[in-house]
Design a protein around this motif. Sequence first.
Motif, short mmCIF file in Angstrom:
data_model
loop_
_atom_site.label_atom_id
_atom_site.label_comp_id
_atom_site.label_asym_id
_atom_site.label_seq_id
_atom_site.Cartn_x
_atom_site.Cartn_y
_atom_site.Cartn_z
N UNK A 146 0.83 -1.21 0.00
CA UNK A 146 0.00 0.00 0.00
C UNK A 146 0.86 1.26 0.00
N UNK A 147 1.87 1.27 0.86
CA UNK A 147 2.70 2.47 1.00
C UNK A 147 3.69 2.63 -0.15
N UNK A 148 3.84 1.59 -0.95
CA UNK A 148 4.65 1.72 -2.15
C UNK A 148 3.94 2.57 -3.19
N UNK A 149 2.61 2.61 -3.12
CA UNK A 149 1.81 3.39 -4.06
C UNK A 149 1.55 4.80 -3.51
N UNK A 150 1.09 4.87 -2.28
CA UNK A 150 0.82 6.15 -1.62
C UNK A 150 1.53 6.13 -0.27
N UNK A 151 2.44 7.03 -0.01
CA UNK A 151 3.18 7.02 1.25
C UNK A 151 2.25 7.13 2.46
N UNK A 152 2.67 6.48 3.55
CA UNK A 152 1.87 6.48 4.76
C UNK A 152 1.62 7.90 5.27
N UNK A 153 2.62 8.75 5.23
CA UNK A 153 2.47 10.13 5.69
C UNK A 153 1.40 10.88 4.92
N UNK A 154 1.33 10.64 3.61
CA UNK A 154 0.32 11.32 2.79
C UNK A 154 -1.08 10.85 3.17
N UNK A 155 -1.24 9.53 3.39
CA UNK A 155 -2.54 9.00 3.81
C UNK A 155 -2.98 9.63 5.12
N UNK A 156 -2.07 9.68 6.09
CA UNK A 156 -2.40 10.23 7.41
C UNK A 156 -2.78 11.70 7.30
N UNK A 157 -2.05 12.46 6.50
CA UNK A 157 -2.32 13.89 6.37
C UNK A 157 -3.71 14.14 5.78
N UNK A 158 -4.05 13.41 4.71
CA UNK A 158 -5.34 13.62 4.05
C UNK A 158 -6.48 13.18 4.94
N UNK A 159 -6.40 11.95 5.47
CA UNK A 159 -7.49 11.44 6.29
C UNK A 159 -7.58 12.19 7.62
N UNK A 160 -6.45 12.63 8.16
CA UNK A 160 -6.47 13.41 9.39
C UNK A 160 -7.18 14.73 9.21
N UNK A 161 -6.90 15.42 8.11
CA UNK A 161 -7.54 16.71 7.85
C UNK A 161 -9.04 16.55 7.66
N UNK A 162 -9.45 15.54 6.89
CA UNK A 162 -10.88 15.30 6.66
C UNK A 162 -11.58 14.93 7.96
#
Length: 378
Positions: A146-162
């Motif tokens: 999963x993180x090879x496609x979308x970095x973990x930090x990016x996922x956390x930032x987007x979902x955290x903001x929402x």
Amino acid sequence: MSVAEPRTLPQLIDEAQRVLAICNACCYCEGYCATFPALQRRLSFTEGDIRYLGNLCHNCGACLYACQYAPPHEFALNFPRLMAQVRAQSWQRYAWPGFLARAFESNGLYASLATAAGLVFFLLFAAWLAGPERLFAAHSDAQGSFYAVIPHGAMVAVFGAVSLFVLAAFAVGFARFWRDTGERESAFTPGPALGAVHDAAVLRYLDGGGDGCTWPDEKPSFARRTFHHLTFYGFLLCFAATSTATIYHYVLDWKAPYPFWSLPVLLGTVGGVGLLVGPAGLAWLKRRRDPDLADPSQRGMEAGFLALLFLTSLTGLALLAFRETAAMGMLLVAHLGVVLALFATMPYGKFVHALYRLAALARFRLERRRPPEHTAPE
């Protein structure tokens, strides 16, 4: 006497006051749900009272078929439809920011699907910029697919903001609703609050007084209750899977994806099945239901919410099945986009009924501890 369908907010409030006054004098439906005992505690009804009673109603439909004043009687009482209209109006009134609620008022299905499509496209574009070769390549679980496609930090930032935005919207809406009900005590008073959570968890009032909802027609059935349970607990299991995975990642330092036999995957799989069967069953019942029980203006909102729940589960289970294949990247983007759309639309779509119904259940338990307003205290 001919009673016209209310069109504007003042007309809706006037019609609600007329209907509630008649129901208060009749009292025949007292045993069907909490709404009728609550309205019988009042001699008159403010706008806040009407919105409280509207969100306390579970739309089981039993009162419509039992009512001696329902059409074709000249009083033309249709309590379930009226309460559904009150709920829809209250959701828009208390939503923050309000302009987002108006987008779902009449175009809920299109707004939900358009939001999902837009977020999927955004994530797809971001993943493409990060590296198209990784988006369309097969990755093993050991490689952190999963993180090879979308970095973990990016996922956390987007979902955290929402998530922070959604929590703020819920808090503002809840506070507005509670203020307008005129309740003096806190919604978080331990006894009533816990009782309300219990009533919501077991769907205490979604049974038409014990025989089931009159869905899809006059004959009682527990089908609606069953599909609601599958949807509700399926959602909770998926949330539990995400919470468990968060503990795995940050506390135990175990990185996703997790094995098929791990707790997050087991919880997510069982919850995902519930979120396939439950929304599909509810959508099927809505197509067959008596149209007199429904508010036609809410069809798009209801369809949009059920569609996002179903697509969340479908894309999640597909991602689980094909996570070590070349299809994983596209499935991951699709799943994350739909989940983001589900969360982003929660304060403005049909999901928000759970928030206000929980508040209404808490107030019902609070006021039952006091004598009715027209009864002098001993």
